[in-house]
Design a protein around this motif. Structure first.
Motif, short mmCIF file in Angstrom:
data_model
loop_
_atom_site.label_atom_id
_atom_site.label_comp_id
_atom_site.label_asym_id
_atom_site.label_seq_id
_atom_site.Cartn_x
_atom_site.Cartn_y
_atom_site.Cartn_z
N ILE A 1 3.73 -0.48 -26.05
CA ILE A 1 3.48 0.91 -26.82
C ILE A 1 1.72 0.60 -26.84
O ILE A 1 1.27 -0.34 -27.71
CB ILE A 1 3.97 0.73 -28.11
N ASP A 2 1.19 1.44 -26.34
CA ASP A 2 -0.16 1.50 -26.41
C ASP A 2 -0.90 2.57 -27.34
O ASP A 2 -2.29 2.36 -27.45
CB ASP A 2 -0.77 1.82 -24.61
N ARG A 3 -0.05 3.22 -27.85
CA ARG A 3 -0.51 4.37 -28.81
C ARG A 3 0.32 4.39 -30.03
O ARG A 3 1.56 4.65 -29.46
CB ARG A 3 -0.99 5.62 -28.34
N ALA A 4 0.09 4.43 -31.07
CA ALA A 4 1.15 4.79 -32.44
C ALA A 4 -0.05 5.19 -33.45
O ALA A 4 -0.55 4.41 -34.14
CB ALA A 4 1.82 3.55 -32.91
N LEU A 5 0.05 6.54 -33.67
CA LEU A 5 -0.95 7.11 -34.67
C LEU A 5 -0.01 8.30 -35.49
O LEU A 5 0.98 8.86 -35.00
CB LEU A 5 -1.85 7.98 -33.75
N ASP B 1 -10.98 -1.56 -35.13
CA ASP B 1 -11.26 -3.14 -34.84
C ASP B 1 -9.88 -3.66 -33.79
O ASP B 1 -8.94 -3.15 -33.85
CB ASP B 1 -10.72 -3.96 -35.89
N HIS B 2 -10.71 -4.34 -32.76
CA HIS B 2 -9.61 -4.92 -31.76
C HIS B 2 -8.74 -6.09 -32.38
O HIS B 2 -9.31 -6.87 -33.24
CB HIS B 2 -10.44 -5.61 -30.73
N ASN B 3 -7.48 -5.80 -32.20
CA ASN B 3 -6.61 -6.79 -32.93
C ASN B 3 -6.59 -8.34 -32.31
O ASN B 3 -5.80 -9.11 -32.69
CB ASN B 3 -5.12 -6.15 -32.95
N GLU B 4 -7.22 -8.49 -31.19
CA GLU B 4 -7.00 -10.01 -30.70
C GLU B 4 -8.60 -10.37 -30.79
O GLU B 4 -8.68 -11.74 -30.38
CB GLU B 4 -6.47 -9.77 -29.41
N LYS B 5 -9.65 -9.69 -30.39
CA LYS B 5 -11.10 -10.12 -30.05
C LYS B 5 -11.91 -9.65 -31.41
O LYS B 5 -11.53 -8.70 -32.04
CB LYS B 5 -11.63 -9.34 -28.79
N ASN B 6 -13.36 -10.36 -31.45
CA ASN B 6 -14.00 -9.95 -32.48
C ASN B 6 -14.80 -8.84 -31.96
O ASN B 6 -16.16 -8.68 -31.57
CB ASN B 6 -14.90 -10.97 -32.87
N LEU B 7 -14.11 -7.62 -31.92
CA LEU B 7 -14.94 -6.28 -31.45
C LEU B 7 -14.58 -5.09 -32.18
O LEU B 7 -13.23 -4.98 -32.29
CB LEU B 7 -14.21 -6.10 -29.76
N ARG C 1 -5.53 2.93 -27.53
CA ARG C 1 -5.83 1.91 -26.62
C ARG C 1 -5.49 0.34 -26.47
O ARG C 1 -6.29 -0.41 -26.50
CB ARG C 1 -7.74 1.86 -26.51
N ARG C 2 -4.28 0.21 -26.91
CA ARG C 2 -3.58 -1.02 -26.78
C ARG C 2 -3.86 -1.81 -28.06
O ARG C 2 -3.03 -2.62 -28.53
CB ARG C 2 -3.73 -1.64 -25.20
N HIS C 3 -5.02 -2.15 -28.28
CA HIS C 3 -5.62 -3.25 -29.27
C HIS C 3 -6.56 -2.74 -30.39
O HIS C 3 -6.83 -3.50 -31.13
CB HIS C 3 -6.27 -3.95 -28.36
N PHE C 4 -6.89 -1.27 -30.47
CA PHE C 4 -7.46 -0.90 -31.56
C PHE C 4 -7.06 -0.26 -32.65
O PHE C 4 -5.92 0.65 -32.38
CB PHE C 4 -8.70 0.12 -30.87
N VAL C 5 -7.27 -0.76 -33.67
CA VAL C 5 -6.56 -0.16 -34.88
C VAL C 5 -7.57 0.28 -35.77
O VAL C 5 -8.71 -0.69 -36.46
CB VAL C 5 -5.68 -1.34 -35.68
N GLY C 6 -7.53 1.53 -36.35
CA GLY C 6 -8.26 2.08 -37.49
C GLY C 6 -8.17 3.38 -37.42
O GLY C 6 -6.94 3.82 -37.47
N ALA C 7 -9.22 4.24 -37.74
CA ALA C 7 -9.17 5.71 -38.12
C ALA C 7 -9.98 6.67 -37.28
O ALA C 7 -11.21 5.94 -37.02
CB ALA C 7 -9.35 6.01 -39.57
N MET C 8 -9.76 7.77 -36.94
CA MET C 8 -10.82 8.69 -36.27
C MET C 8 -10.88 10.03 -36.97
O MET C 8 -9.89 10.61 -37.59
CB MET C 8 -10.42 8.70 -34.87
#
Length: 699
Positions: free
Chosen positions: A492-496, A546-552, A517-524
């Protein structure tokens, strides 16, 4: 591979063929870069609104040398996206794909070319004149040249002469199109053309075969080219080549000649209304008006109208009838190619049952996005007008501003009939990651099935979840290979959750929160304002994820301005700011509409400079299944995009992370603005679409 005993006789055949002279000298693509003869251009360009696919293969390809040396194969995509203008994407290669990784044997060259016909500035009886260029500004320019060419057609012949500036790096030879060039074409029959030209390196001769004008449907035409002789002084170019071409209208059909040489004709349609009308018997407008006036008092117009709209699959229907004035609100989730189809069907049904004034509100996720106002009698006359120049008196006015306030003043008698909330919509589509014209090969790809669940929760509230299921990929997307990290994964690459609001002064805003985008969690947030007529649109998007695996962290901040030119169904866009991965810069785009197909040319300047081309089309039925508890359908807009680095002589590093936007499928332009086509300007340019939809789906 090729037989050439006739080759030396072909130049003489121009003088001995006895046939009736053709009215037109047909045009097809030359070997590289442009429409023309065999290896040279003429002054004609691809017709506005047409697309041409071509595959050419040369004799004596040497696979032991680099891809940019000697004979080659060519893929050509030609576009008539402007009046009098031809735009071409070209990919030259020797082997389509070979071993994985970089290899000169299967590397290829991607380039862009353009040609402009100045003939409309010159008296028709004189000649036509075109200027063009190939492969300027790229990282590896193996087809670079510029030229001017004049052509004159008479009695089935077309004679062309020009002057070019070549390049010592040109794959076709150091003298190719460098100085004088020219040639002659003879249309011996409707299906046969004899051709000979001089390209600066030598003389070439051959034939072109065309399908008869009415053989293929929808204005399509195929051609075959055979260059049977050449005495070129370029190594491995004194040879033969064959090519296949297919030209078709971008809009899908040419029956109504909607796209003329220099404009979009608002009073013609891709689907011929006259043909649809011919299948039905209609009363005169006066007879119908008398009948409906007599029946109104005996009918429950609101109930009949609601029932017919539900039968068509419309949702969230509200009706109010006060005296001779009728108000209707409805939502269309079945005609997903274009909201105008749904609006045309609803207006046609309304005009059958009502004989006074009306205001029709089009909803999306229960938010009003358009009001169409008019009089049923006037609109019926428009629907039933016939002939080559049907009536322009449709009597409709359109508005997109302050619609919520207007709806709140209506005393709705049947509010929210056939409620669309909590219905699961499964949108199935291919997800296609690909590269074209790289050092890895002509094309590498990863293909997956995208299953997108969307559910309307309340007004403006939508659940949006997408799953990707990998299906297949090329070798360079395999584990350990160059594109492995970009391959589809089962996930699942998108859940909004989205929440949109219609604000005063024609402002619309949407907040989105969750995974993207698979790994980014937040708001737009995305917000847009559109002018009353719709020619001007400003939009902005902001996000913090925020990226859920990297410091990005992604903090996109972008603004955009779009201007719509209704005469050409053309949108010019400029925007920029901070993109998804932190690069800053701007994007310029030119979007061209042909029916429900859009073609976009982009220039992007962030950390590097890119030029690109994209196509967007609906991949679903023209009318999808009626919604019940679940609606399964295709996607309203599927895009395929490619780009190449420009302004850099060192390399063509196709960094896919640069100039990245949020790219949400559930965005304002697509969901609420009909793919950015819901405006007074667009509706008036495409008004015949309303009429065609009624005759096709509802009569």
């Amino acid at each position: 591979m090729f037989k050439s005993k006739l080759a030396y006789a072909l130049p003489l055949s121009f003088f001995c063929v006895s046939a009736s002279l053709a009215d037109d000298v047909k045009s097809a693509f030359a070997q590289t870069g442009f429409s023309g003869l065999l290896r040279t251009p003429h002054a004609q360009v691809l017709t506005y609104g047409d697309i041409s696919f071509n595959y050419h293969i040369e004799q004596r390809i040497d696979h032991s040398t680099s891809y940019h040396d000697g004979s080659h194969k060519t893929l050509l995509l030609g576009l008539g996206i402007f009046p009098y203008t031809e735009f071409t994407v070209q990919n030259t290669f020797k082997r389509f794909n070979g071993e994985t990784g970089w290899n000169e044997e299967h590397s290829s060259d991607l380039s862009f070319s353009a040609k402009y016909d100045f003939g409309h500035f010159i008296p028709e009886e004189w000649f036509s004149l075109a200027l063009g260029f190939q492969d300027y500004g790229g990282a590896a320019t193996h087809h670079k040249n510029a030229y001017a060419v004049a052509s004159k057609s008479l009695f089935g012949f077309r004679v062309s002469a020009g002057w070019g500036q070549g390049s010592d790096r040109n794959q076709m030879g150091i003298d190719y199109l460098d100085g004088p060039f020219g040639g002659i074409e003879y249309q011996a029959f409707d299906w046969l053309q004899l051709v000979s030209d001089y390209d600066g390196t030598g003389v070439n001769a051959g034939v072109k075969l065309f399908t008869p004008n009415d053989l293929l449907p929808y204005g399509w035409q195929a051609n075959l080219t055979w260059q049977a002789y050449s005495n070129s002084d370029t190594a491995n170019r004194d040879n033969q080549w064959v090519g296949l071409g297919l030209r078709m209208p971008l809009s899908g059909s040419n029956k109504a000649e909607r796209y003329s040489d220099n404009t979009v004709q608002a009073w013609a349609d891709e689907r011929s209304v006259a043909e649809l009308q011919a299948n039905h018997k209609t009363s005169t407008s006066k007879e119908q008006s008398q009948q409906w006036q007599g029946d109104v008092s005996n009918r429950d117009v609101a109930a009949l109208l609601s029932a017919e709209l539900v039968e068509q699959g419309f949702e969230n229907i509200s009706v109010a009838l006060e005296g001779d004035s009728l108000n209707l609100a409805f939502e269309n989730n079945v005609f997903n190619w274009n909201e105008l189809d749904g609006l045309g069907v609803a207006l046609g049904i309304l005009s059958k049952l009502h004989n006074g004034r009306f205001d029709v509100y089009l909803l999306n996720n229960k938010i009003p996005v358009l009001r169409a106002s008019g009089h049923a009698e006037t609109y019926r006359a428009f629907l039933n007008s016939k002939g080559k120049h049907p009536s322009k008196e449709h009597g409709l006015t359109f508005s997109t501003a302050n619609l919520a306030n207007a709806m709140s003043t209506v005393a709705w008698q049947h509010p929210q009939y056939n409620n669309g909330a909590y219905r699961a919509r499964l949108i199935l589509a291919p997800s296609f990651y690909s590269t074209v014209g790289t050092e890895m090969g002509v094309m590498d790809y990863s293909l997956a099935l995208s299953t997108n669940l969307q559910m309307q929760l309340w007004q403006g509230g939508v659940l949006d979840v997408r799953h990707l299921l990998p299906l297949m990929h090329s070798d360079d997307y395999a584990d350990g290979e160059y594109f492995a990290n970009s391959r589809h994964k089962s996930e699942i690459d998108r859940a909004l959750v989205h929440q949109a609001f219609g604000l005063p002064s024609n402002v619309l805003t949407q907040f989105s929160a969750g995974l993207v985008r698979r790994h980014f969690v937040g708001a737009m947030n995305e917000t847009r304002w559109q002018s009353a007529k719709g020619n001007h649109r400003f939009s902005a998007e902001f996000g913090y994820l925020d990226h859920n695996e990297k410091n990005l962290t992604a903090t996109p901040m972008l603004i955009n301005y779009r201007y719509y030119v209704e005469k050409l169904d053309w949108a010019l866009e400029a925007g920029g700011g901070e993109y998804w991965y932190g690069d800053k810069g701007f994007t310029l785009a030119s979007k061209h509409w042909f029916g429900d197909t859009s073609v976009t040319i982009k220039y992007q300047d962030t950390d590097e400079k890119f030029a690109g081309l994209s196509f967007s089309v609906p991949i679903t039925l023209t009318k999808d299944m009626n919604p019940s508890y679940v609606q399964v359908r295709g996607i309203d807009e599927w895009s395929l995009s490619y780009r190449t680095m420009v302004g850099n002589d060192a390399c063509n590093c196709l960094n896919g992370s640069m100039a990245t936007t949020t790219g949400l499928q559930h965005n304002l332009a697509r969901v609420y603005d009909n793919r950015d086509r819901l405006s007074d300007a667009y509706l008036r340019t495409n008004i015949m679409r309303l009429k065609a939809a009624y005759w096709l789906y509802a009569h």
